[in-house]
Write a protein that holds these residues in place. Structure first.
Motif, PDB file in Angstrom:
ATOM      1  N   GLU A  53      -9.113   1.816 -13.865  1.00  0.00           N
ATOM      2  CA  GLU A  53      -8.074   1.897 -14.877  1.00  0.00           C
ATOM      3  C   GLU A  53      -7.564   0.499 -15.211  1.00  0.00           C
ATOM      4  N   ARG A  84      -6.122   2.716 -19.827  1.00  0.00           N
ATOM      5  CA  ARG A  84      -7.380   3.394 -20.156  1.00  0.00           C
ATOM      6  C   ARG A  84      -8.222   3.556 -18.885  1.00  0.00           C
ATOM      7  N   THR A  85      -9.086   4.566 -18.894  1.00  0.00           N
ATOM      8  CA  THR A  85      -9.809   4.956 -17.687  1.00  0.00           C
ATOM      9  C   THR A  85     -11.309   5.022 -17.930  1.00  0.00           C
ATOM     10  N   ASP A  95     -11.642   7.889 -20.578  1.00  0.00           N
ATOM     11  CA  ASP A  95     -11.895   7.453 -21.947  1.00  0.00           C
ATOM     12  C   ASP A  95     -13.361   7.082 -22.128  1.00  0.00           C
ATOM     13  N   ALA A  96     -14.003   6.694 -21.030  1.00  0.00           N
ATOM     14  CA  ALA A  96     -15.428   6.344 -21.058  1.00  0.00           C
ATOM     15  C   ALA A  96     -16.047   6.760 -19.736  1.00  0.00           C
ATOM     16  N   ASN A 137     -11.291  15.231 -23.349  1.00  0.00           N
ATOM     17  CA  ASN A 137     -10.900  14.136 -24.240  1.00  0.00           C
ATOM     18  C   ASN A 137     -11.939  14.011 -25.345  1.00  0.00           C
ATOM     19  N   ALA A 150     -12.251  12.100 -27.643  1.00  0.00           N
ATOM     20  CA  ALA A 150     -12.578  10.715 -28.000  1.00  0.00           C
ATOM     21  C   ALA A 150     -13.406  10.025 -26.918  1.00  0.00           C
ATOM     22  N   ALA A 151     -13.621  10.679 -25.781  1.00  0.00           N
ATOM     23  CA  ALA A 151     -14.390  10.063 -24.696  1.00  0.00           C
ATOM     24  C   ALA A 151     -15.844   9.875 -25.099  1.00  0.00           C
ATOM     25  N   ARG A 190     -21.530  10.452 -29.490  1.00  0.00           N
ATOM     26  CA  ARG A 190     -20.648  10.047 -28.382  1.00  0.00           C
ATOM     27  C   ARG A 190     -21.422   9.610 -27.141  1.00  0.00           C
ATOM     28  N   ALA A 197     -13.747   1.603 -23.017  1.00  0.00           N
ATOM     29  CA  ALA A 197     -12.390   1.812 -22.494  1.00  0.00           C
ATOM     30  C   ALA A 197     -11.695   0.485 -22.190  1.00  0.00           C
TER      31      ALA A 197
END
Length: 212
Positions: free
Chosen positions: A14, A18-19, A37-38, A61, A63-64, A83, A96
């Motif tokens: 982190e 963000r993670t 996030d990624a 998520n 958006a990941a 994605r 991220a």
């Protein structure tokens, strides 16, 4: 940057809210990738890549995104169009908020009769290196924190000690340790501590530590 050790080879990192999650596999917690996030995967073996774990993170998520090699990306791209990103040795990208370099090509030899699969390692912010299932040395790069695959069917402790010496990180933290019995851990700890030439330690799953 903060690292949370998850079970076996999985870690969460982190930074700035963000993670990033690496290698949520079958031994990892079911929610290991939730909140990411990624997500990055080093190779296709189930202790590093569990489709259900990845799907949980991607669905939690929208958006990941995932970065991985072709053998894994081919299994996920249809489910998450746009994605899933395919990477290989020498690639660089941002995920991220982390700057990532890709190092390595092949999984370590398990046995000559078992074909080697592809495997990549990820160097994050020029500082933290997760090699997956290989003893890859990021050529021309110094490593502050090495995530050390301490115990696997493909390695022995002498190789791990020599790997730590060759990478020469400031700090080594054990990963890939689910097959190592608790009563045997002090034996590994003692040898790596004495012979590795760096600050070496292990974290209980769920434990967090600051990096850098």
């Amino acid at each position: 940057m903060e690292l949370t050790k998850k079970t076996h080879a999985c870690v969460r990192l982190e930074k700035d809210g963000r993670t990033l999650v690496i290698d949520p596999g079958v031994f990892s917690e079911e929610d290991a990738a939730v909140g990411a996030d990624a997500i990055m995967v080093t190779h296709e073996h189930p202790d590093h890549f569990h489709e259900g774990r990845l799907r949980a993170g991607m669905e939690a998520n929208p958006a990941a995104e995932i970065w991985t090699l072709a053998s894994v990306a081919d299994q996920l791209s249809a489910a998450f169009p746009g994605r899933v990103h395919t990477v290989g040795e020498g690639d660089t990208f941002s995920a991220a908020g982390f700057d990532v370099e890709v190092h390595g090509q092949l999984h370590a030899v398990i046995h000559p009769d078992i074909p080697r699969v592809t495997n990549v390692g990820y160097l994050l912010d020029g500082s933290v290196f997760h090699p997956g299932d290989a003893l890859t040395v990021p050529q021309g790069r110094s490593v502050d924190t090495l995530l050390l695959p301490v115990h696997a069917p493909w390695n022995k402790v002498a190789e791990i000690i020599d790997y730590v010496r060759e990478v020469a990180p400031r700090r080594a933290i054990d990963i890939h340790d689910s097959l190592l019995q608790d009563h045997a851990r002090p034996i590994y700890d003692s040898m790596i501590d004495k012979l590795g030439g760096t600050d070496h330690g292990r974290l209980t799953p769920g434990t967090r530590t600051g990096l850098g």
